[in-house]
Design a protein around this motif. Structure first.
Motif, PDB file in Angstrom:
ATOM      1  N   LYS A   1      11.382  -2.694  -2.180  1.00  0.00           N
ATOM      2  CA  LYS A   1      12.719  -3.266  -1.934  1.00  0.00           C
ATOM      3  C   LYS A   1      13.816  -2.505  -2.675  1.00  0.00           C
ATOM      4  O   LYS A   1      14.952  -2.983  -2.759  1.00  0.00           O
ATOM      5  N   GLY A   2      13.482  -1.379  -3.301  1.00  0.00           N
ATOM      6  CA  GLY A   2      14.499  -0.593  -4.014  1.00  0.00           C
ATOM      7  C   GLY A   2      14.929  -1.190  -5.340  1.00  0.00           C
ATOM      8  O   GLY A   2      15.981  -0.830  -5.868  1.00  0.00           O
ATOM      9  N   LEU A   3      14.114  -2.081  -5.906  1.00  0.00           N
ATOM     10  CA  LEU A   3      14.415  -2.660  -7.223  1.00  0.00           C
ATOM     11  C   LEU A   3      13.650  -1.914  -8.312  1.00  0.00           C
ATOM     12  O   LEU A   3      12.665  -1.228  -8.031  1.00  0.00           O
TER      13      LEU A   3
ATOM     14  N   LEU B   1       9.638 -12.967  -5.170  1.00  0.00           N
ATOM     15  CA  LEU B   1       8.761 -12.286  -6.132  1.00  0.00           C
ATOM     16  C   LEU B   1       7.799 -13.269  -6.781  1.00  0.00           C
ATOM     17  O   LEU B   1       6.597 -13.012  -6.860  1.00  0.00           O
ATOM     18  N   ALA B   2       8.344 -14.375  -7.261  1.00  0.00           N
ATOM     19  CA  ALA B   2       7.504 -15.367  -7.937  1.00  0.00           C
ATOM     20  C   ALA B   2       6.448 -15.914  -6.978  1.00  0.00           C
ATOM     21  O   ALA B   2       5.323 -16.210  -7.384  1.00  0.00           O
ATOM     22  N   ALA B   3       6.793 -15.998  -5.698  1.00  0.00           N
ATOM     23  CA  ALA B   3       5.854 -16.566  -4.712  1.00  0.00           C
ATOM     24  C   ALA B   3       4.691 -15.627  -4.412  1.00  0.00           C
ATOM     25  O   ALA B   3       3.689 -16.044  -3.832  1.00  0.00           O
TER      26      ALA B   3
ATOM     27  N   SER C   1      23.668  -8.078  -9.430  1.00  0.00           N
ATOM     28  CA  SER C   1      22.622  -9.020  -9.834  1.00  0.00           C
ATOM     29  C   SER C   1      21.557  -9.073  -8.738  1.00  0.00           C
ATOM     30  O   SER C   1      21.799  -8.646  -7.609  1.00  0.00           O
ATOM     31  N   VAL C   2      20.411  -9.595  -9.081  1.00  0.00           N
ATOM     32  CA  VAL C   2      19.328  -9.690  -8.091  1.00  0.00           C
ATOM     33  C   VAL C   2      19.430 -11.055  -7.423  1.00  0.00           C
ATOM     34  O   VAL C   2      19.391 -12.086  -8.094  1.00  0.00           O
ATOM     35  N   PRO C   3      19.600 -11.081  -6.082  1.00  0.00           N
ATOM     36  CA  PRO C   3      19.784 -12.362  -5.400  1.00  0.00           C
ATOM     37  C   PRO C   3      18.642 -13.339  -5.683  1.00  0.00           C
ATOM     38  O   PRO C   3      17.483 -12.931  -5.807  1.00  0.00           O
TER      39      PRO C   3
ATOM     40  N   TYR D   1       0.844  -1.200   0.000  1.00  0.00           N
ATOM     41  CA  TYR D   1       0.000   0.000   0.000  1.00  0.00           C
ATOM     42  C   TYR D   1       0.880   1.251   0.000  1.00  0.00           C
ATOM     43  O   TYR D   1       0.653   2.179  -0.786  1.00  0.00           O
ATOM     44  N   ASP D   2       1.906   1.246   0.848  1.00  0.00           N
ATOM     45  CA  ASP D   2       2.783   2.424   0.925  1.00  0.00           C
ATOM     46  C   ASP D   2       3.512   2.671  -0.400  1.00  0.00           C
ATOM     47  O   ASP D   2       3.921   3.788  -0.702  1.00  0.00           O
ATOM     48  N   ALA D   3       3.701   1.592  -1.167  1.00  0.00           N
ATOM     49  CA  ALA D   3       4.449   1.729  -2.432  1.00  0.00           C
ATOM     50  C   ALA D   3       3.571   2.253  -3.576  1.00  0.00           C
ATOM     51  O   ALA D   3       4.102   2.627  -4.628  1.00  0.00           O
ATOM     52  N   ILE D   4       2.254   2.302  -3.384  1.00  0.00           N
ATOM     53  CA  ILE D   4       1.357   2.682  -4.504  1.00  0.00           C
ATOM     54  C   ILE D   4       1.776   4.010  -5.174  1.00  0.00           C
ATOM     55  O   ILE D   4       1.903   4.063  -6.399  1.00  0.00           O
ATOM     56  N   PRO D   5       2.028   5.093  -4.400  1.00  0.00           N
ATOM     57  CA  PRO D   5       2.378   6.348  -5.092  1.00  0.00           C
ATOM     58  C   PRO D   5       3.844   6.438  -5.502  1.00  0.00           C
ATOM     59  O   PRO D   5       4.249   7.391  -6.162  1.00  0.00           O
ATOM     60  N   LYS D   6       4.644   5.455  -5.099  1.00  0.00           N
ATOM     61  CA  LYS D   6       6.084   5.505  -5.432  1.00  0.00           C
ATOM     62  C   LYS D   6       6.422   4.633  -6.638  1.00  0.00           C
ATOM     63  O   LYS D   6       7.517   4.687  -7.172  1.00  0.00           O
ATOM     64  N   ARG D   7       5.495   3.762  -7.018  1.00  0.00           N
ATOM     65  CA  ARG D   7       5.764   2.812  -8.104  1.00  0.00           C
ATOM     66  C   ARG D   7       5.714   3.494  -9.461  1.00  0.00           C
ATOM     67  O   ARG D   7       4.721   4.097  -9.824  1.00  0.00           O
ATOM     68  N   HIS D   8       6.796   3.432 -10.206  1.00  0.00           N
ATOM     69  CA  HIS D   8       6.820   3.974 -11.569  1.00  0.00           C
ATOM     70  C   HIS D   8       7.638   3.021 -12.439  1.00  0.00           C
ATOM     71  O   HIS D   8       8.649   2.486 -11.980  1.00  0.00           O
ATOM     72  N   THR D   9       7.214   2.850 -13.680  1.00  0.00           N
ATOM     73  CA  THR D   9       7.981   2.011 -14.611  1.00  0.00           C
ATOM     74  C   THR D   9       9.346   2.661 -14.833  1.00  0.00           C
ATOM     75  O   THR D   9       9.419   3.836 -15.187  1.00  0.00           O
ATOM     76  N   ASN D  10      10.413   1.890 -14.641  1.00  0.00           N
ATOM     77  CA  ASN D  10      11.759   2.471 -14.746  1.00  0.00           C
ATOM     78  C   ASN D  10      12.417   2.045 -16.066  1.00  0.00           C
ATOM     79  O   ASN D  10      12.801   0.892 -16.240  1.00  0.00           O
ATOM     80  N   ARG D  11      12.546   3.002 -16.996  1.00  0.00           N
ATOM     81  CA  ARG D  11      13.133   2.721 -18.316  1.00  0.00           C
ATOM     82  C   ARG D  11      14.582   3.184 -18.403  1.00  0.00           C
ATOM     83  O   ARG D  11      15.170   3.250 -19.471  1.00  0.00           O
ATOM     84  N   GLY D  12      15.157   3.522 -17.272  1.00  0.00           N
ATOM     85  CA  GLY D  12      16.550   3.975 -17.254  1.00  0.00           C
ATOM     86  C   GLY D  12      17.511   2.800 -17.252  1.00  0.00           C
ATOM     87  O   GLY D  12      17.105   1.630 -17.282  1.00  0.00           O
ATOM     88  N   PRO D  13      18.831   3.100 -17.223  1.00  0.00           N
ATOM     89  CA  PRO D  13      19.807   2.013 -17.128  1.00  0.00           C
ATOM     90  C   PRO D  13      19.781   1.404 -15.729  1.00  0.00           C
ATOM     91  O   PRO D  13      19.607   2.129 -14.742  1.00  0.00           O
ATOM     92  N   TYR D  14      19.905   0.109 -15.656  1.00  0.00           N
ATOM     93  CA  TYR D  14      20.012  -0.553 -14.352  1.00  0.00           C
ATOM     94  C   TYR D  14      21.491  -0.797 -14.056  1.00  0.00           C
ATOM     95  O   TYR D  14      22.336  -0.781 -14.960  1.00  0.00           O
TER      96      TYR D  14
END
Ligand code: FMN
Length: 386
Positions: A319-321, A180-182, A171-173, A153-166
């Motif tokens: 989670k900052g991803l 995520l899959a779960a 790597s993602v552990p 819920y707290d992430a709702i206004p912070k979520r944006h599609t990120n098209r920048g360089p990663y």
């Protein structure tokens, strides 16, 4: 003409040119990213609108959706919310069978349900409640329940599609990918497949670039996609939808220059997108994922797939991803079916899924961001109420 007069004229010309540039910068919103009426819904999404349950709708319209077409409508009564697809807001040959539109409705439903739980409602959901009206996506019956707060819920206004360089050094552990899959355990018929080993990642990336080339070479797909691009600040503030320059996460100088200059031709815009896909989106992905369902033509499964995407996106935000859908392969597979041509990407997707019991719904990339993604415009929730 004497020297002093020449200098005076030169000075006046510089001042005039500077003023014209400043005006153009102001007019094109170079310094106004994320401000103005088109971005208000991100700020006032928790405003009180009692007695009716309107806040879940305010949350729903902040969801991810294809090309920011915002293809939804809501009907709210004292104890229920009905969600409808606004099929007129389709993205044409990019989504000929409304796969993405239906997923977008699922994304909105997920935000709506998370907000309803936080507002203290228990919700009973019926998907596609009216067999005579396929646009009627969900009936959500609300009753007083226990307040359930969540980081999603707290992430709702912070979520944006990120098209920048990663970040290519990170790597993602594996436990995060598993977590995520779960998240979709309660969404029957949905699953996530990961492509994070170097070979699988390279193959998936090549296919995404090849599918982008195929879209660019398909005049109708290219035109239908461009229709949703909002090149001017005024257009963006008027329509409050579509894809914007600010949502591309370009370096600040490039972004400012792109806003100030006249819009690119269709050809140049396609070229820029292809280049960004190859050099930024694919080249810097830490891993690719693929949402799969048991039947990709089934609207209930598409809605659940959309719910899963929104949930995953909120979770990664907390989670900052960073994540970005990269739907080119699916868009080509649907287009191949529509045109009755050889299923190049349809077959490629089947090979990636490698399990006859599952079908591809949406490929995406994941990684750690190097730049913060900016919000996209949104229409006011009142304009999408029935
Ligand atoms: C079903 C679906 C398909 C999407 N496909 C793509 C895509 O192929 N490429 C992309 O960059 N973004 C894609 N997006 C992201 C949307 O463009 C984005 O959600 C929309 O512009 C609103 O921006 P926001 O997510 O930052 O709020 C997709 C989103 C959804 C839900």
């Amino acid at each position: 003409m004497n020297r002093r007069r020449v200098l005076k004229i030169a000075g006046a010309t510089v001042v005039l040119a500077g003023s014209a540039l400043a005006w153009r910068a102001f007019d094109q919103g170079v310094f106004s990213a994320g401000s103005g009426a088109a971005y208000e819904p991100w700020k006032n999404w928790q405003a009180d609108e009692s007695p009716r349950p309107l806040r879940p709708v305010r949350a729903a319209i902040l969801a991810a959706n294809p090309h920011n077409s915002q293809p939804w409508r809501f009907r709210v009564t004292d104890n229920a919310i009905d969600v409808f697809a606004d099929t007129g807001r389709n993205i044409g040959a990019i989504d000929p069978f409304l796969r993405e539109m239906t997923m977008g409705i699922g994304c909105a439903l997920e935000n709506l349900l998370i907000a309803a739980a936080t507002e203290g409602y228990s919700a009973e959901i019926r998907l596609l409640p009216d067999p005579g009206n396929p646009a009627h996506a969900a009936h959500v019956l609300l009753a007083p329940g226990t307040r359930i707060s969540s980081p999603l819920y707290d992430a709702i206004p912070k979520r944006h599609t990120n098209r920048g360089p990663y970040d290519t050094g990170r790597s993602v552990p594996a436990d995060l990918l598993e977590g995520l899959a779960a998240l979709g355990a309660d969404l029957p018929g949905t699953r996530v497949i990961w492509f994070n080993a170097p070979e699988a990642r390279a193959k998936t990336g090549e296919l995404i670039v090849a599918a982008t080339e195929a879209i660019v070479a398909d005049r109708q797909q290219s035109v239908d996609s461009a229709r949703w691009f909002r090149a001017s600040w005024q257009q963006l503030q008027t329509f409050r939808d579509g894809i914007t320059l600010d949502a591309q996460s370009l370096p600040p100088f490039v972004n400012a220059a792109a806003k100030m200059l006249p819009p690119l031709s269709q050809e140049s815009a396609d070229h820029a997108w292809l280049q960004a896909t190859r050099e930024r989106h694919v080249a810097t992905a830490a891993a690719f994922g693929l949402i799969v369902v048991q039947d990709a033509r089934d609207n209930a499964m598409r809605i659940r797939g959309g719910r899963l995407w929104q949930r995953m996106h909120l979770w990664t935000t907390s989670k900052g991803l960073a994540v970005q859908p990269l739907n080119q392969m699916s868009e080509r597979a649907d287009r191949e079916l529509q045109l009755g041509i050889a299923p190049r990407f349809g077959t490629a997707l089947k090979e990636l899924v490698a399990d006859a019991g599952w079908q591809a719904l949406m490929p995406f990339r994941i990684g750690y961001p190097t730049v913060e993604a900016k919000p996209s415009p949104r229409r006011d929730f009142k304009s999408v109420m029935i």
